[in-house]
Enzyme design. Structure first.
Site, PDB file in Angstrom:
ATOM      1  N   SER A  92     -22.117 -10.477 -28.028  1.00  0.00           N
ATOM      2  CA  SER A  92     -21.414  -9.720 -29.069  1.00  0.00           C
ATOM      3  C   SER A  92     -20.464 -10.609 -29.852  1.00  0.00           C
ATOM      4  CB  SER A  92     -20.603  -8.597 -28.415  1.00  0.00           C
ATOM      5  OG  SER A  92     -19.518  -9.154 -27.683  1.00  0.00           O
ATOM      6  N   GLY A  93     -20.178 -11.804 -29.297  1.00  0.00           N
ATOM      7  CA  GLY A  93     -19.188 -12.659 -29.931  1.00  0.00           C
ATOM      8  C   GLY A  93     -17.798 -12.420 -29.353  1.00  0.00           C
ATOM      9  N   GLY A  94     -17.661 -11.419 -28.477  1.00  0.00           N
ATOM     10  CA  GLY A  94     -16.401 -11.212 -27.764  1.00  0.00           C
ATOM     11  C   GLY A  94     -16.202 -12.349 -26.761  1.00  0.00           C
ATOM     12  N   VAL A  95     -14.986 -12.436 -26.217  1.00  0.00           N
ATOM     13  CA  VAL A  95     -14.657 -13.568 -25.341  1.00  0.00           C
ATOM     14  C   VAL A  95     -15.625 -13.643 -24.147  1.00  0.00           C
ATOM     15  CG1 VAL A  95     -12.865 -14.626 -23.912  1.00  0.00           C
ATOM     16  CG2 VAL A  95     -12.222 -13.316 -25.940  1.00  0.00           C
ATOM     17  N   ASP A  96     -15.833 -12.515 -23.488  1.00  0.00           N
ATOM     18  CA  ASP A  96     -16.615 -12.561 -22.250  1.00  0.00           C
ATOM     19  C   ASP A  96     -18.066 -12.969 -22.506  1.00  0.00           C
ATOM     20  OD1 ASP A  96     -14.280 -11.688 -21.177  1.00  0.00           O
ATOM     21  OD2 ASP A  96     -14.917  -9.613 -20.880  1.00  0.00           O
ATOM     22  N   SER A  97     -18.704 -12.316 -23.479  1.00  0.00           N
ATOM     23  CA  SER A  97     -20.115 -12.656 -23.678  1.00  0.00           C
ATOM     24  C   SER A  97     -20.257 -14.062 -24.255  1.00  0.00           C
ATOM     25  CB  SER A  97     -20.824 -11.611 -24.539  1.00  0.00           C
ATOM     26  OG  SER A  97     -20.379 -11.637 -25.863  1.00  0.00           O
ATOM     27  N   SER A  98     -19.268 -14.520 -25.027  1.00  0.00           N
ATOM     28  CA  SER A  98     -19.349 -15.881 -25.572  1.00  0.00           C
ATOM     29  C   SER A  98     -19.252 -16.919 -24.465  1.00  0.00           C
ATOM     30  CB  SER A  98     -18.208 -16.132 -26.571  1.00  0.00           C
ATOM     31  OG  SER A  98     -18.338 -15.286 -27.676  1.00  0.00           O
ATOM     32  N   HIS A 157       8.554  -7.624  -3.152  1.00  0.00           N
ATOM     33  CA  HIS A 157       7.313  -8.025  -3.838  1.00  0.00           C
ATOM     34  C   HIS A 157       7.492  -9.371  -4.552  1.00  0.00           C
ATOM     35  CE1 HIS A 157       4.944  -4.348  -3.280  1.00  0.00           C
ATOM     36  NE2 HIS A 157       6.119  -3.755  -3.243  1.00  0.00           N
ATOM     37  N   GLY A 200       0.861  -1.186   0.000  1.00  0.00           N
ATOM     38  CA  GLY A 200       0.000   0.000   0.000  1.00  0.00           C
ATOM     39  C   GLY A 200       0.888   1.224   0.000  1.00  0.00           C
ATOM     40  N   CYS A 211       5.293  -6.015   1.748  1.00  0.00           N
ATOM     41  CA  CYS A 211       5.651  -4.593   1.751  1.00  0.00           C
ATOM     42  C   CYS A 211       4.899  -3.832   2.854  1.00  0.00           C
ATOM     43  CB  CYS A 211       5.423  -3.991   0.361  1.00  0.00           C
ATOM     44  SG  CYS A 211       6.282  -2.415   0.170  1.00  0.00           S
ATOM     45  N   TYR A 212       3.959  -2.957   2.508  1.00  0.00           N
ATOM     46  CA  TYR A 212       3.196  -2.264   3.560  1.00  0.00           C
ATOM     47  C   TYR A 212       2.567  -3.289   4.504  1.00  0.00           C
ATOM     48  CZ  TYR A 212      -0.341   0.560   5.910  1.00  0.00           C
ATOM     49  OH  TYR A 212      -1.113   1.174   6.863  1.00  0.00           O
ATOM     50  N   LYS A 242      -9.346 -12.479 -16.846  1.00  0.00           N
ATOM     51  CA  LYS A 242      -9.507 -12.680 -18.292  1.00  0.00           C
ATOM     52  C   LYS A 242      -8.928 -14.034 -18.755  1.00  0.00           C
ATOM     53  CE  LYS A 242     -10.883 -10.712 -22.148  1.00  0.00           C
ATOM     54  NZ  LYS A 242     -12.094  -9.905 -22.307  1.00  0.00           N
ATOM     55  N   GLU A 297       5.266 -11.045  -5.953  1.00  0.00           N
ATOM     56  CA  GLU A 297       4.303 -11.182  -7.054  1.00  0.00           C
ATOM     57  C   GLU A 297       4.817 -10.625  -8.376  1.00  0.00           C
ATOM     58  OE1 GLU A 297       4.183  -9.154  -4.558  1.00  0.00           O
ATOM     59  OE2 GLU A 297       3.225  -7.242  -5.014  1.00  0.00           O
TER      60      GLU A 297
END
Ligand code: XMP
Length: 510
Positions: A223-229, A169, A55, A82-83, A366, A171
């Site tokens: 829409s045919g995009g990844v998420d809506s598909s 860090h 943070g 860290c923080y 994603k 990560e």
């Protein structure tokens, strides 16, 4: 859900999402919650491990984010980063000081490899530091397990209580053994079984959606995009014929795209409604050249078409949205009151009659959405699809749009994409497409003078699409693309390659 869960408690660090992704990549389910989450809620969440993020603050500042120290008595291992490390030291009776100067960047560190946190690591390796404050007195029960030249407690641990703190860090990829350190915490300190996989998630997500939706009706803008598909496929498994997917084909899709979407989704298992609105959109945009006006008109027309279709279906119980986890984290850490209006379906909640919202991808990153899509059997071209703007080719034709220009651009763009894929560049270049400029210039074809359009090729590499570099496509590939387009697509006699970064240019031209 029956998976073991890890809680990532967010103190406002810039890497909160990255930590969560690393944990999930290690096969452990985790959620990011605000540091303000009450202790009772944390107990109820029942985590097998807790990670405090970094943070921007100093622990001694007024109003610095903190937690109820009771968190250390839950019997759950904690890793402070860290923080988060300094906060742990401070709350448990240690002391934090300011070094006056920042220790920043790749830093050689010595690690105590007898500590479970550093088990299996070499004694010296590089870690990523970014701090000014440091722990100068350890709390009781802790001992230093890592040092750097200027930081005496680059990490500390109390193995008996399973409490660990790292100033660096783990990560970020610059920490050489960062992934291993996080994995050690998860497996050796928390006893994680690594039971998070898309295979098991798909099963439990379908079961939960079935319970939530029952035999009620769900409406999704596809829409045919990844998420809506992926959302469509998941919902169809959960509610079958009670799912209504409306695909508004505005006529600005790429070559064959509308048919591909239809082929992937038209089935007896759900209701797929394709609205062919190409003429309507083209008429609406006739004579319009200004980019923002084009976008606005397309957005409004989309909502109007969708509304008409939704009315035919009648009142639905759920409106599905393709919200994914980064949206949730960014818009207020899982605060249930926030309903994000996804930019591709923005405005829909106002015109559709529904009682509740369902967000089947709300917990996924994603790359997990893509993995889930594969798990559910979606074809590769949908799962690996590059981002495509809602207004489609309408904003890749500079100025006024006509049917002829759309056909020219579709053919040229298809050749460009085909050659990129054929040359194996489609995974390293993150977005690539053709733009039809409104400029015409003189050329010669055979014995004839031509006066045709200039086509621009755009290809970028990027991690977040906020900034981007132009892709260094080999000359031979550019040459082949250029030759093919001018030979195979009539109406184009000149090709240019866009070599601007973002900023100052944007990825799209309009
Ligand atoms: P720019 O052009 O702003 O684009 O650098 C950044 C990314 O966003 C995509 N983009 C859109 N995506 N609806 C979308 O869903 C839109 O209206 C839109 N406009 C731009 C663009 O393709 C790039 O990936």
């Amino acid at each position: 859900m029956t998976h073991q869960k890890v809680l990532v408690l967010d103190f406002g660090g810039q890497y909160n999402q990255l930590i969560a992704r690393r944990v999930r990549d290690a096969g452990v389910y985790c959620e990011v919650k605000s540091y303000k989450t009450p202790l009772d809620d944390i107990r109820a969440f029942d985590p097998v491990g807790i990670i405090f993020t970094g943070g921007p603050n100093s622990v001694y500042l007024d109003g610095a984010p903190t937690v109820d120290a009771g968190i250390f008595s839950l019997g759950v291992p904690v890793l402070g980063i860290c923080y988060g490390a300094q906060l742990m030291a401070n709350l448990l009776g240690g002391h934090v000081s300011s070094a006056g100067v920042k220790e920043y960047g790749k830093t050689p560190a010595d690690m105590d490899t007898t500590s479970p946190l550093f088990d299996g690591l070499p004694q010296s390796s590089v870690v990523w530091m970014s701090h000014t404050d440091f722990i100068d007195r350890l709390p009781e029960g802790f001992h230093a397990i890592c040092t750097t030249a200027s930081c005496p407690t680059a990490a500390m641990g109390d193995e008996d209580r399973g409490l660990y703190a790292v100033q660096f860090h783990p990560e970020v990829l610059h920490t050489e053994y960062g992934k291993q350190i996080l994995l050690n915490f998860l497996v050796k300190a928390c006893g994680c079984k690594r039971d998070w996989s898309m295979e098991s998630y798909a099963v439990s997500a379908v079961r939960e959606l079935k319970e939530k939706i029952g035999d009620k009706k769900v409406l999704l803008a596809l829409s045919g995009g990844v998420d809506s598909s992926v959302a469509a496929r998941l919902l169809s498994k959960a509610c079958g014929k009670n799912l209504y997917c409306v695909f508004v084909d505005h006529g600005f899709m790429r070559k064959n795209e509308g048919d591909e979407i239809e082929a992937a989704f038209r089935s007896d298992e759900m209701n797929f409604i394709r609205v062919d609105a190409a003429d309507r959109f083209l008429a609406k945009l006739s004579g319009v050249a200004e980019p923002e006006t084009k976008r606005k008109l397309i957005g409004e027309e989309f909502i109007r078409v969708f509304e008409e279709e939704a009315k035919k279906i009648g009142k639905v119980d759920f409106l599905a949205q393709g919200t994914i986890y980064p949206d949730v984290i960014e818009s207020g850490l899982g605060d249930a009151a926030v309903i994000k209006s996804h930019h591709n379906v923005g405005g829909l909640p106002d015109v559709v009659e529904f009682t509740d919202i369902v967000e089947p991808l709300r917990l996924l990153f994603k790359d997990e959405v893509r993995a889930l899509g594969r798990e559910l059997g979606l074809p590769d071209y949908l799962v690996n699809r590059q981002p495509f703007p809602g207004p489609g080719l309408a904003i890749r034709i500079i100025g006024e749009i006509t049917k002829d220009k759309l056909d020219i651009l579709r053919d040229a763009d298809a050749i460009f994409r085909e050659e990129i894929a054929k040359n194996g560049l489609n995974t390293e270049i993150h977005q690539y497409f053709a733009v039809l400029t409104s400029m015409r210039s003189v050329g010669v074809m055979g014995d004839f003078r031509t006066y045709d359009y200039t086509l621009a090729l755009r290809a970028v590499t990027t991690t977040d699409f906020m900034t981007a570099d132009w892709a260094k496509i080999p000359y031979e590939v550019l040459e082949r693309v250029s030759e093919r387009i001018v030979n195979e697509v009539s109406g184009i006699n000149r090709i240019v390659y866009d070599i601007t970064t973002k900023p100052p240019a944007t990825i799209e031209w309009e």
